[in-house]
Each structure stands twice: as C-alpha cells, then as structure tokens.
Design a protein around this motif. Sequence first.
Motif, PDB file in Angstrom:
ATOM      1  N   LYS A  33      62.949  33.795  41.225  1.00 38.71           N
ATOM      2  CA  LYS A  33      64.098  33.776  40.306  1.00 38.71           C
ATOM      3  C   LYS A  33      63.746  34.457  38.986  1.00 38.71           C
ATOM      4  N   LEU A  34      62.521  34.244  38.515  1.00 37.57           N
ATOM      5  CA  LEU A  34      62.065  34.845  37.262  1.00 37.57           C
ATOM      6  C   LEU A  34      61.679  36.313  37.407  1.00 37.57           C
ATOM      7  N   SER A  35      61.322  36.713  38.615  1.00 37.49           N
ATOM      8  CA  SER A  35      60.696  38.023  38.857  1.00 37.49           C
ATOM      9  C   SER A  35      59.446  38.165  37.985  1.00 37.49           C
ATOM     10  N   TYR A  36      58.644  37.123  38.019  1.00 35.03           N
ATOM     11  CA  TYR A  36      57.443  37.069  37.188  1.00 35.03           C
ATOM     12  C   TYR A  36      56.499  36.016  37.769  1.00 35.03           C
ATOM     13  N   PRO A  37      55.199  36.115  37.494  1.00 33.73           N
ATOM     14  CA  PRO A  37      54.266  35.117  38.027  1.00 33.73           C
ATOM     15  C   PRO A  37      54.516  33.700  37.509  1.00 33.73           C
ATOM     16  N   VAL A  38      54.126  32.746  38.329  1.00 35.26           N
ATOM     17  CA  VAL A  38      54.092  31.336  37.976  1.00 35.26           C
ATOM     18  C   VAL A  38      52.702  30.843  38.390  1.00 35.26           C
ATOM     19  N   ALA A  39      52.072  30.039  37.538  1.00 32.92           N
ATOM     20  CA  ALA A  39      50.707  29.596  37.797  1.00 32.92           C
ATOM     21  C   ALA A  39      50.642  28.106  38.096  1.00 32.92           C
ATOM     22  N   ASN A  78      39.790  30.131  36.552  1.00 31.68           N
ATOM     23  CA  ASN A  78      40.449  30.508  35.304  1.00 31.68           C
ATOM     24  C   ASN A  78      39.738  31.601  34.526  1.00 31.68           C
ATOM     25  N   SER A  79      38.456  31.824  34.722  1.00 33.60           N
ATOM     26  CA  SER A  79      37.799  32.936  34.045  1.00 33.60           C
ATOM     27  C   SER A  79      38.442  34.257  34.445  1.00 33.60           C
ATOM     28  N   GLY A  80      38.991  34.311  35.651  1.00 27.35           N
ATOM     29  CA  GLY A  80      39.669  35.518  36.123  1.00 27.35           C
ATOM     30  C   GLY A  80      40.958  35.814  35.386  1.00 27.35           C
ATOM     31  N   LEU A  81      41.547  34.796  34.797  1.00 21.99           N
ATOM     32  CA  LEU A  81      42.760  35.020  34.015  1.00 21.99           C
ATOM     33  C   LEU A  81      42.469  35.954  32.845  1.00 21.99           C
ATOM     34  N   GLY A  82      41.327  35.752  32.199  1.00 16.94           N
ATOM     35  CA  GLY A  82      40.924  36.630  31.106  1.00 16.94           C
ATOM     36  C   GLY A  82      40.754  38.072  31.562  1.00 16.94           C
ATOM     37  N   ASN A  83      40.245  38.253  32.778  1.00 18.40           N
ATOM     38  CA  ASN A  83      40.073  39.601  33.323  1.00 18.40           C
ATOM     39  C   ASN A  83      41.407  40.261  33.652  1.00 18.40           C
ATOM     40  N   SER A  84      42.458  39.480  33.778  1.00 20.26           N
ATOM     41  CA  SER A  84      43.727  39.956  34.317  1.00 20.26           C
ATOM     42  C   SER A  84      44.801  40.267  33.282  1.00 20.26           C
ATOM     43  N   ILE A  85      44.524  40.084  32.024  1.00 22.98           N
ATOM     44  CA  ILE A  85      45.555  40.213  30.994  1.00 22.98           C
ATOM     45  C   ILE A  85      46.260  41.564  31.055  1.00 22.98           C
ATOM     46  N   ASN A  86      45.515  42.658  31.158  1.00 20.27           N
ATOM     47  CA  ASN A  86      46.159  43.971  31.170  1.00 20.27           C
ATOM     48  C   ASN A  86      47.041  44.158  32.403  1.00 20.27           C
ATOM     49  N   ALA A  87      46.571  43.736  33.564  1.00 21.76           N
ATOM     50  CA  ALA A  87      47.388  43.863  34.777  1.00 21.76           C
ATOM     51  C   ALA A  87      48.664  43.041  34.661  1.00 21.76           C
ATOM     52  N   LEU A  88      48.556  41.855  34.098  1.00 19.99           N
ATOM     53  CA  LEU A  88      49.738  41.009  33.924  1.00 19.99           C
ATOM     54  C   LEU A  88      50.718  41.625  32.919  1.00 19.99           C
ATOM     55  N   ALA A  89      50.193  42.152  31.813  1.00 22.34           N
ATOM     56  CA  ALA A  89      51.065  42.686  30.762  1.00 22.34           C
ATOM     57  C   ALA A  89      51.661  44.040  31.132  1.00 22.34           C
ATOM     58  N   SER A  90      50.824  44.960  31.580  1.00 22.45           N
ATOM     59  CA  SER A  90      51.320  46.314  31.791  1.00 22.45           C
ATOM     60  C   SER A  90      51.937  46.542  33.162  1.00 22.45           C
ATOM     61  N   LEU A  91      51.605  45.720  34.134  1.00 20.28           N
ATOM     62  CA  LEU A  91      52.138  45.910  35.485  1.00 20.28           C
ATOM     63  C   LEU A  91      53.147  44.823  35.852  1.00 20.28           C
ATOM     64  N   TYR A  92      52.718  43.584  35.861  1.00 19.84           N
ATOM     65  CA  TYR A  92      53.578  42.495  36.333  1.00 19.84           C
ATOM     66  C   TYR A  92      54.741  42.217  35.384  1.00 19.84           C
ATOM     67  N   LYS A  93      54.505  42.244  34.093  1.00 15.81           N
ATOM     68  CA  LYS A  93      55.583  42.014  33.121  1.00 15.81           C
ATOM     69  C   LYS A  93      56.545  43.202  33.116  1.00 15.81           C
TER      70      LYS A  93
END
Length: 169
Positions: A151-157, A73-88
């Motif tokens: 279905k969401l076209s988005y990550p699921v954790a 889960n520490s990696g989740l903090g590192n990933s915020i920008n990739a999730l927001a600007s790329l995956y979202k």
Amino acid sequence: MEYKGSYFIYKGLKDSGITFISGVPCANLKHLIKYLEEDKEIKYIPATREEEAFGILTGAYLAGKKTAIIMQNSGLGNSINALASLYKTYQIPTLIIISHRGLLKEQIPAQIPMGLWTEKILDICGIPYFKPKNPEEAHKIIKYSADYMEKLSYPVALLFDALYWEYDK
C-alpha cells in the motif's frame, strides 16, 4: 527440530505470498535461512552485503515478485544509500527482517552502537517498523506488514531482538 521463532517468521513470509528473499547471514537468522533454503516455492539468494541484496530484490520486484530482505541491524547502516536513492525514489516495497543486535544480552561491544541507532535510522528514513515480542505475534505482524508495504510502495521493517531469538533455543 522446529525452531519456533524462526519457523513463525518463515511461516509469516510464506503466508504473505513473499516468494523472493535475499540477505546477509547472521547467527540469529541461521534457522530461518535453513527454512528458506529448503522451501521450493521461495527463492532465497544469499548476498555478501546488504546493498547487493537490495539490488537483487529490485530486479525481482521489477519481474513481479513480492520480496523481503533478511539482515542484522548493522546492515541497515550499509543500506542507507540504496534505500534513499533507489527504494524511496522508485517506490519499491520490500519487507525488511532485522535481527536487532546490540541491545539486551549482547556479547559483542561493536554491535551496541547500531543497536541503539537502528530505530532512529528507520525513523529518519521514514520506514515504518514493528517489534514482535513472540512468534505468534510475529506471524500476524509479518502478514500485516507485507500488505502495508504494498500500500505504501515502500519498505516496512520488523525488528527481532535478543529476547525473540530465545524461542529458537
């Protein structure tokens, strides 16, 4: 030797049709990584940081692969920008398998803040998540989550806490 917790995660990924996985190693994920590395039908690419893994997975997704990332889960903090600007922004689905450190039985104090914040971060990012309690439930929820992410076209954790990893001992 079969590591029950890791094996059911691996089996869930495989039965879900996920063929491309990247991630950053964690002590709790070592047996899962071994299963992935030994599977000839799944491509596992280790990464040095979670953002790097998300970049690798983006390329695999654009090439038609069904993907997953493994991390603590520490990696989740590192990933915020990739999730927001790329995956979202580009609606990229991927399954996020998280070793949820920092809660019960945690021996490393530095893990505790992210352990307490993980679910809040997922909520803020709008990422649905599930917390399987045992290997059989993990297998079912992984299959469900892999369909849901598409279905969401988005990550699921999926969050696997310290009690879950007891099945590997």
